[in-house]
Design an enzyme around this catalytic site. Structure first.
Site, mmCIF file in Angstrom:
data_model
loop_
_atom_site.group_PDB
_atom_site.id
_atom_site.type_symbol
_atom_site.label_atom_id
_atom_site.label_comp_id
_atom_site.label_asym_id
_atom_site.label_seq_id
_atom_site.Cartn_x
_atom_site.Cartn_y
_atom_site.Cartn_z
ATOM 1 C CE1 TYR A 269 36.111 40.544 46.325
ATOM 2 C CE2 TYR A 269 36.480 41.457 44.278
ATOM 3 C CZ TYR A 269 35.759 40.706 44.942
ATOM 4 O OH TYR A 269 34.545 40.080 44.549
ATOM 5 C CG ASP B 117 44.179 39.786 40.946
ATOM 6 O OD1 ASP B 117 44.011 40.130 39.881
ATOM 7 O OD2 ASP B 117 43.123 39.368 41.817
ATOM 8 C CE LYS C 270 37.902 44.834 38.295
ATOM 9 N NZ LYS C 270 36.740 45.592 38.762
#
Ligand code: PMP
Length: 445
Positions: A149, A252, A280
């Site tokens: 994701y 990522d 994050k």
């Protein structure tokens, strides 16, 4: 502290009110009934490793805003930093020194970050990285792995959720399953989807689409299908094959950044991507993300090249928080990372022991602070297909919801992992294991 009897009546009535104004009572499907059943628990406040709901119940929090809080809740240094930022102006949307300062820290600690560009969310950073890769190479396609994701942008919103195995097609030619209606009809035409942890699948795709692939985008540790580590040598092989074929490697690190090691999983696994993305934990609770990489590629963002705009880019408040958070994480030669690994490992060992004691067929997969419980008869889960075929997700959900009653808040989704942070203490582990023991004793799963 657990208030007995456990009641979440205020959450229930807030949810009823919320349904009249918000879809599914909230602002993301992950916060609604899909993960929480009848209604979610409404969180009122947080401190250190705990969150407190509107009914006054407290929970040891292992979800930590899906990994966005490496220092835990309401850390004094974040509060101070944010106060300082807010009291001198919230946003200028103009050049600021804090932006240079945080970029310099990132350049120093992230091996591949020759240049940095700030954005707000992991999704934005990944969108920009893909555009940059296409713009720089002049090639249209990119490889995206099953079960990974990278956010909710059309071009990579495919095979990012679990599906029944037969719907996935043959692993040599996976069926692309879009994760949403409403995508641009052509969005996935240039997205090549293949299984992860399988270097032959990459070789095959390169052969099939020779000369057309701008980039491979990958999570370094799979974190949205439980936690799945790369096979030994896999990331290195991925680096080698992309380099040999003139394809950019985008790592990522939205989840692994500021969690696995100071320089992310590129430091831990010693691979140097061409581009990488962070989010994050970077903002320690504020929406700060970035993408970074080789200067030559990042240069393509210069005016007239590949466009990346944003009024909120390089949020001043967020960067004050980021600077404070990085200071905490990097002090004492990065001891914080050892600490988070130790807490993660101890908790996972304890959970495994408990499952053995109760004869529960489940495993705990982890890499350092990132962990996920998987109810399965398999000894381990190595990729998306195994996860889809062999993990009992409903059972996990029952387990995590039952834990709420005993004051433990884990990620309520079988595919989204939980994390250990600097705020967790040994007594949080003991408390969590006791809560799990109670759930297992109750025979609730
Ligand atoms: N990449 C990865 C690996 C992620 O786990 C996530 C979020 N779970 C994203 C990107 C998207 O980040 P955001 O939610 O900040 O848009």
């Amino acid at each position: 502290m657990i208030l007995l009897p456990y009641s979440t009546e205020k959450s229930r009535s807030l949810f009823e009110r919320a349904l009249r104004v918000l879809i599914e009572g909230g602002s993301s499907p992950s916060r609604g009934p899909a993960n929480y059943g009848d209604y979610p628990i409404f969180i009122d406040r947080g401190k250190d490793s705990k969150v407190f709901d509107v009914d006054g119940n407290s929970y040891v929090d292992w979800m930590m805003a899906y990994g966005a809080l490496p220092l835990g809740h309401a850390h004094p240094s974040i509060i101070e930093a944010v106060k300082e930022a807010v009291s001198s102006g919230t946003l200028f949307a103009a050049a600021t020194e804090i932006e240079v300062e945080v970029a310099e820290i990132l350049q120093r600690i992230i091996p591949s970050a020759e240049r940095v560009r700030f954005a707000n969310t992991g999704t934005e950073a990944a969108m920009a990285a893909i555009r940059l890769a296409r713009g720089f190479t002049g090639k249209p396609k990119f490889i995206k792995f099953e079960g990974h994701y990278h956010g909710w942008y059309d071009d990579f919103l495919v095979n990012a959720h679990p599906h029944p195995l037969p719907s996935l097609g043959h692993r040599n030619d996976p069926i692309k399953i879009a994760d949403s209606s409403g995508l641009n009809r052509h969005a996935l035409a240039d997205t090549i989807v293949i299984p992860w942890n399988d270097i032959q699948a990459v070789e095959r795709a390169i052969e099939t689409y020779r000369g057309q692939i701008a980039a491979v985008i990958t999570e370094g540790i799979m974190a949205n299908m439980g936690v799945i580590a790369p096979k030994q040598g896999y990331l290195e092989a991925l680096r080698k094959i992309t380099e040999e074929n003139n394809i950019l490697l985008i790592l990522d690190e939205t989840v692994t950044g500021f969690r696995i090691a100071p320089g992310g999983c590129q430091e831990y696994y010693q691979i140097k991507p061409d581009l990488c993305t962070f989010g994050k934990a970077l903002g320690s609770g504020f929406p700060v993300a970035c993408f970074a990489g080789r200067a030559e590629i990042m240069e393509a963002l210069s005016w007239g090249g590949v466009l990346h705009y944003g009024t909120q880019n390089a949020s001043r408040i967020g960067l004050f928080a980021a600077r404070a958070s990085l200071k905490e994480l990097l002090k004492d030669k990065g001891k914080a990372f050892n600490y988070m690994w130790t807490i993660g490992d101890k908790l996972c060992v304890g959970i495994q022991k408990l499952f053995r004691e109760f004869g529960i067929q489940a495993i705990v997969q982890s890499v350092g602070p990132m962990f996920q419980i998987m109810f399965t008869t398999k000894p381990f889960i190595r990729d998306y297909r195994e996860f889809c075929a062999s993990v009992d997700r409903a059972k996990y959900q029952k387990f995590s919801l039952a834990l709420f009653e005993y004051g433990v808040y884990m990620s309520p989704s079988a595919s989204l992992h939980s994390v250990a942070t600097l705020a967790h203490r040994e007594d949080d582990i003991a408390f969590t294991l006791e809560a799990m023991r109670n759930v297992l004793k109750d025979g609730k799963i």
